[in-house]
Design a protein around this motif. Structure first.
Motif, PDB file in Angstrom:
ATOM      1  N   PRO A  80     -16.985 -17.663 -79.897  1.00 59.42           N
ATOM      2  CA  PRO A  80     -16.839 -17.651 -82.103  1.00 59.42           C
ATOM      3  C   PRO A  80     -16.213 -16.105 -81.122  1.00 59.42           C
ATOM      4  CG  PRO A  80     -18.334 -18.819 -80.983  1.00 59.42           C
ATOM      5  CD  PRO A  80     -17.895 -18.475 -79.675  1.00 59.42           C
ATOM      6  N   SER A  81     -16.558 -15.291 -82.549  1.00 59.24           N
ATOM      7  CA  SER A  81     -16.214 -13.962 -83.295  1.00 59.24           C
ATOM      8  C   SER A  81     -16.494 -14.504 -84.612  1.00 59.24           C
ATOM      9  CB  SER A  81     -15.485 -13.279 -83.102  1.00 59.24           C
ATOM     10  OG  SER A  81     -14.385 -13.436 -84.279  1.00 59.24           O
ATOM     11  N   CYS A  82     -16.769 -13.152 -85.904  1.00 60.37           N
ATOM     12  CA  CYS A  82     -17.414 -14.251 -86.453  1.00 60.37           C
ATOM     13  C   CYS A  82     -16.492 -13.864 -87.735  1.00 60.37           C
ATOM     14  CB  CYS A  82     -18.006 -12.616 -87.579  1.00 60.37           C
ATOM     15  SG  CYS A  82     -17.567 -11.197 -87.547  1.00 60.37           S
ATOM     16  N   VAL A  83     -15.134 -14.063 -87.229  1.00 63.96           N
ATOM     17  CA  VAL A  83     -14.369 -14.872 -87.927  1.00 63.96           C
ATOM     18  C   VAL A  83     -13.245 -15.543 -87.391  1.00 63.96           C
ATOM     19  CG1 VAL A  83     -11.568 -13.858 -88.247  1.00 63.96           C
ATOM     20  CG2 VAL A  83     -13.195 -12.059 -89.110  1.00 63.96           C
ATOM     21  N   ARG A  84     -13.163 -16.479 -88.246  1.00 64.98           N
ATOM     22  CA  ARG A  84     -12.867 -17.903 -88.265  1.00 64.98           C
ATOM     23  C   ARG A  84     -11.003 -17.399 -86.871  1.00 64.98           C
ATOM     24  NH1 ARG A  84     -11.275 -23.074 -92.267  1.00 64.98           N
ATOM     25  NH2 ARG A  84      -9.729 -24.479 -90.104  1.00 64.98           N
ATOM     26  N   ASP A  85     -10.782 -18.598 -85.633  1.00 66.60           N
ATOM     27  CA  ASP A  85      -9.519 -18.490 -84.976  1.00 66.60           C
ATOM     28  C   ASP A  85      -9.957 -17.441 -84.237  1.00 66.60           C
ATOM     29  OD1 ASP A  85      -9.018 -21.224 -85.779  1.00 66.60           O
ATOM     30  OD2 ASP A  85      -7.860 -20.085 -87.721  1.00 66.60           O
ATOM     31  N   TYR A  86     -10.242 -16.406 -83.638  1.00 66.24           N
ATOM     32  CA  TYR A  86     -10.471 -15.033 -83.422  1.00 66.24           C
ATOM     33  C   TYR A  86     -11.650 -15.012 -82.344  1.00 66.24           C
ATOM     34  CZ  TYR A  86      -7.208 -13.103 -86.324  1.00 66.24           C
ATOM     35  OH  TYR A  86      -5.766 -12.722 -87.377  1.00 66.24           O
ATOM     36  N   ASP A  87     -11.136 -15.817 -81.240  1.00 67.18           N
ATOM     37  CA  ASP A  87     -12.123 -15.945 -80.508  1.00 67.18           C
ATOM     38  C   ASP A  87     -12.384 -14.556 -79.299  1.00 67.18           C
ATOM     39  OD1 ASP A  87     -13.279 -17.654 -81.598  1.00 67.18           O
ATOM     40  OD2 ASP A  87     -11.448 -19.393 -80.134  1.00 67.18           O
ATOM     41  N   PHE A  88     -13.382 -14.151 -78.709  1.00 70.94           N
ATOM     42  CA  PHE A  88     -13.423 -13.388 -77.791  1.00 70.94           C
ATOM     43  C   PHE A  88     -13.344 -14.108 -76.317  1.00 70.94           C
ATOM     44  CE2 PHE A  88     -16.294 -11.939 -80.638  1.00 70.94           C
ATOM     45  CZ  PHE A  88     -15.791 -10.150 -80.665  1.00 70.94           C
ATOM     46  N   ARG A 133     -14.643  -5.570 -82.701  1.00 68.16           N
ATOM     47  CA  ARG A 133     -15.482  -4.512 -82.361  1.00 68.16           C
ATOM     48  C   ARG A 133     -15.470  -5.389 -80.148  1.00 68.16           C
ATOM     49  NH1 ARG A 133     -15.840   0.126 -85.624  1.00 68.16           N
ATOM     50  NH2 ARG A 133     -15.885  -1.009 -87.693  1.00 68.16           N
ATOM     51  N   SER A 134     -14.745  -5.001 -79.818  1.00 67.85           N
ATOM     52  CA  SER A 134     -15.402  -6.417 -78.458  1.00 67.85           C
ATOM     53  C   SER A 134     -15.442  -5.143 -77.867  1.00 67.85           C
ATOM     54  CB  SER A 134     -13.643  -6.470 -77.971  1.00 67.85           C
ATOM     55  OG  SER A 134     -12.823  -5.874 -77.672  1.00 67.85           O
ATOM     56  N   LEU A 136     -17.469  -3.206 -78.792  1.00 74.44           N
ATOM     57  CA  LEU A 136     -19.321  -3.136 -79.251  1.00 74.44           C
ATOM     58  C   LEU A 136     -20.042  -4.052 -78.251  1.00 74.44           C
ATOM     59  CD1 LEU A 136     -21.763  -1.124 -79.964  1.00 74.44           C
ATOM     60  CD2 LEU A 136     -20.774  -2.704 -82.216  1.00 74.44           C
ATOM     61  N   ALA A 137     -19.828  -5.340 -78.541  1.00 72.23           N
ATOM     62  CA  ALA A 137     -20.200  -6.527 -78.294  1.00 72.23           C
ATOM     63  C   ALA A 137     -20.443  -6.438 -76.630  1.00 72.23           C
ATOM     64  CB  ALA A 137     -19.250  -7.474 -78.979  1.00 72.23           C
ATOM     65  N   GLN A 138     -19.194  -5.968 -76.063  1.00 78.83           N
ATOM     66  CA  GLN A 138     -19.535  -6.030 -74.491  1.00 78.83           C
ATOM     67  C   GLN A 138     -20.361  -5.256 -74.223  1.00 78.83           C
ATOM     68  OE1 GLN A 138     -15.909  -5.045 -72.830  1.00 78.83           O
ATOM     69  NE2 GLN A 138     -16.960  -4.208 -69.937  1.00 78.83           N
ATOM     70  N   HIS A 139     -21.030  -4.201 -75.032  1.00 83.11           N
ATOM     71  CA  HIS A 139     -22.269  -3.641 -74.180  1.00 83.11           C
ATOM     72  C   HIS A 139     -23.627  -4.473 -74.997  1.00 83.11           C
ATOM     73  CE1 HIS A 139     -20.306  -0.242 -72.898  1.00 83.11           C
ATOM     74  NE2 HIS A 139     -20.174   0.211 -74.358  1.00 83.11           N
ATOM     75  N   GLN A 140     -23.597  -4.684 -75.985  1.00 81.51           N
ATOM     76  CA  GLN A 140     -24.814  -5.604 -76.567  1.00 81.51           C
ATOM     77  C   GLN A 140     -24.814  -6.752 -75.583  1.00 81.51           C
ATOM     78  OE1 GLN A 140     -23.268  -6.798 -80.837  1.00 81.51           O
ATOM     79  NE2 GLN A 140     -24.682  -4.796 -81.414  1.00 81.51           N
ATOM     80  N   VAL A 163     -20.391  -8.333 -66.998  1.00 77.70           N
ATOM     81  CA  VAL A 163     -19.887  -8.602 -68.576  1.00 77.70           C
ATOM     82  C   VAL A 163     -18.718  -8.108 -68.639  1.00 77.70           C
ATOM     83  CG1 VAL A 163     -20.591  -9.510 -70.579  1.00 77.70           C
ATOM     84  CG2 VAL A 163     -22.116  -9.197 -69.082  1.00 77.70           C
ATOM     85  N   GLU A 164     -17.985  -8.394 -69.150  1.00 84.01           N
ATOM     86  CA  GLU A 164     -16.005  -8.659 -69.378  1.00 84.01           C
ATOM     87  C   GLU A 164     -16.817  -9.255 -70.823  1.00 84.01           C
ATOM     88  OE1 GLU A 164     -12.901  -8.522 -66.595  1.00 84.01           O
ATOM     89  OE2 GLU A 164     -14.816  -7.132 -65.120  1.00 84.01           O
ATOM     90  N   LEU A 165     -16.164  -8.644 -71.923  1.00 84.02           N
ATOM     91  CA  LEU A 165     -15.615  -9.201 -73.106  1.00 84.02           C
ATOM     92  C   LEU A 165     -15.010  -8.583 -73.957  1.00 84.02           C
ATOM     93  CD1 LEU A 165     -16.949 -11.491 -74.655  1.00 84.02           C
ATOM     94  CD2 LEU A 165     -17.733  -9.313 -75.896  1.00 84.02           C
ATOM     95  N   SER A 166     -13.533  -8.981 -74.436  1.00 80.97           N
ATOM     96  CA  SER A 166     -11.918  -8.837 -74.482  1.00 80.97           C
ATOM     97  C   SER A 166     -11.712  -9.759 -75.955  1.00 80.97           C
ATOM     98  CB  SER A 166     -10.922  -8.267 -73.870  1.00 80.97           C
ATOM     99  OG  SER A 166     -10.915  -9.360 -72.701  1.00 80.97           O
ATOM    100  N   LEU A 167     -10.731  -9.355 -76.857  1.00 80.91           N
ATOM    101  CA  LEU A 167      -9.975  -9.738 -77.469  1.00 80.91           C
ATOM    102  C   LEU A 167      -8.432  -9.787 -76.691  1.00 80.91           C
ATOM    103  CD1 LEU A 167     -10.838 -11.215 -79.906  1.00 80.91           C
ATOM    104  CD2 LEU A 167      -9.408  -9.313 -81.736  1.00 80.91           C
TER     105      LEU A 167
END
Length: 348
Positions: A80-88, A133-134, A136-140, A163-167
């Motif tokens: 989950p992200s901080c916005v509802r219905d938008y998942d990484f 901000r996918s 930035l979140a990936q580097h974190q 690690v791989e993080l995308s939208l």
């Protein structure tokens, strides 16, 4: 080593015997001494036998085996992200090491514990990140998951790398459109506030009364004092129209021609008319209560301007939209166009 010691000692004995001229019986004694020395040297340098061989010891000195770490690749896990219905979409390689425990500890599935621990740590990071901000979140996540940490059960230590993080693409396009709409809405809101502030400034400050209108005109044309005096009547009419009120009596003689009676005076002639000055009976008042030519000249429209009639007709439309019927008729009479250009509904 015994051979070299015997050789060196023998050479020394030979040199010593030849230089001192030993008797014949001294040479056998020197040979016996040399042999005894070789035997003692050999015994002293020989390795001592080990009582028990190393392979028969209870704990042989063997190198400890390196701890084996196991890995498992997880792919496209929704976080989950901080916005509802938008998942990484999360992917990573999970690495773990089983910790030593007592023999009576329950059997575990280390892979399951490791994956669950990594996902819990990753979720704690992504739930505070906006979906756009996918990167930035990936580097974190690389930093948060790059350390071996013990899981909640205390049975395994876990980390993750690659690690791989995308939208998802459709969510990215939707967010881009929403961002454009918000930006356009902000621009439109600022433009509307600017227009509202400008109207308030003109209505409540500039055209609050005739004096304010004159001061405003002088501030923009500070070297045209005579022009300001000539326009006092027009500015008085503008300030009165902005407030939907008649022209103040103080400026009536400037707003209307001297030979024209002021409107709405109950059919009486103006105090500044011809009878008041003793010039004889007043002539019939013209149809227009103000000079249309002067008004158009104030707007910078010359008498020979080809757009003069069109400009007068548009002013008549404005007067009609505000319910100024008399001004509309006067402006239309000064123009060759006798029909309005627009409907009332267009102004509304």
């Amino acid at each position: 080593m015994t051979f070299f010691v015997a050789l060196i000692l023998g050479l020394l004995l030979v040199i010593l015997g030849l230089t001192t001229s030993w008797p014949w019986w001294a040479w056998p004694a020197a040979g016996a001494l040399l042999l005894l020395t070789a035997i003692l040297t050999q015994r002293q340098l020989a390795p001592r036998p080990v009582p028990v061989p190393g392979e028969f010891l209870a704990h042989p000195d063997l190198p400890l085996p390196e701890t084996q770490r196991q890995e498992y690749r997880i792919s496209h896990v929704a976080l989950p992200s901080c916005v509802r219905d938008y998942d990484f979409s999360f992917s990573a390689t999970v690495q773990w090491r089983v910790l030593d425990v007592s023999s009576d500890a329950p059997v575990i599935n280390p892979a399951g514990l490791a994956v669950d621990a990594v996902l819990e740590r990753a979720r704690a990071v992504t739930v505070h990140q906006p979906p756009h901000r996918s990167s930035l979140a990936q580097h974190q996540l690389d930093g948060a998951l790059g350390t071996m940490c013990t899981d909640a059960t205390g049975r395994v230590t876990v980390m993750a790398y690659s690690v791989e993080l995308s939208l998802p693409e459709h969510d990215r396009e939707r967010l881009s459109r929403l961002s454009d709409v918000r930006k356009d809405e902000d621009v439109w809101e600022h433009e509307r506030n600017y227009e509202r502030n400008k109207r308030t400034y003109l209505g409540d400050d500039v055209l609050k009364d005739t004096g304010s209108a004159v001061v405003w005109w002088l501030s923009r044309n500070d070297e045209e004092i005579e022009g300001a005096v000539e326009r006092i009547g027009m500015l008085a009419q503008l300030s009165a129209a902005a407030r939907n009120e008649p022209v103040a009596p103080l400026f009536e003689h400037l707003a209307y021609p001297r030979e024209t009676p002021a409107p709405d005076n109950g059919g009486r002639e103006s105090a500044t008319g011809p009878e008041a000055s003793g010039a004889g009976p007043a002539e019939p008042a013209p149809e227009s209560p103000f000079s249309t030519d002067t008004l158009l000249s104030w707007f910078g429209v010359a008498p020979d301007d080809p757009d003069r009639d069109l400009f007068a007709t548009r002013l008549a439309d404005v007067a009609r939209a505000h319910g100024k019927k008399h001004a509309e008729e006067t402006l239309l009479k000064s123009s060759t166009v006798t029909e309005p250009l627009v409907d009332d509904g267009e102004y509304q």
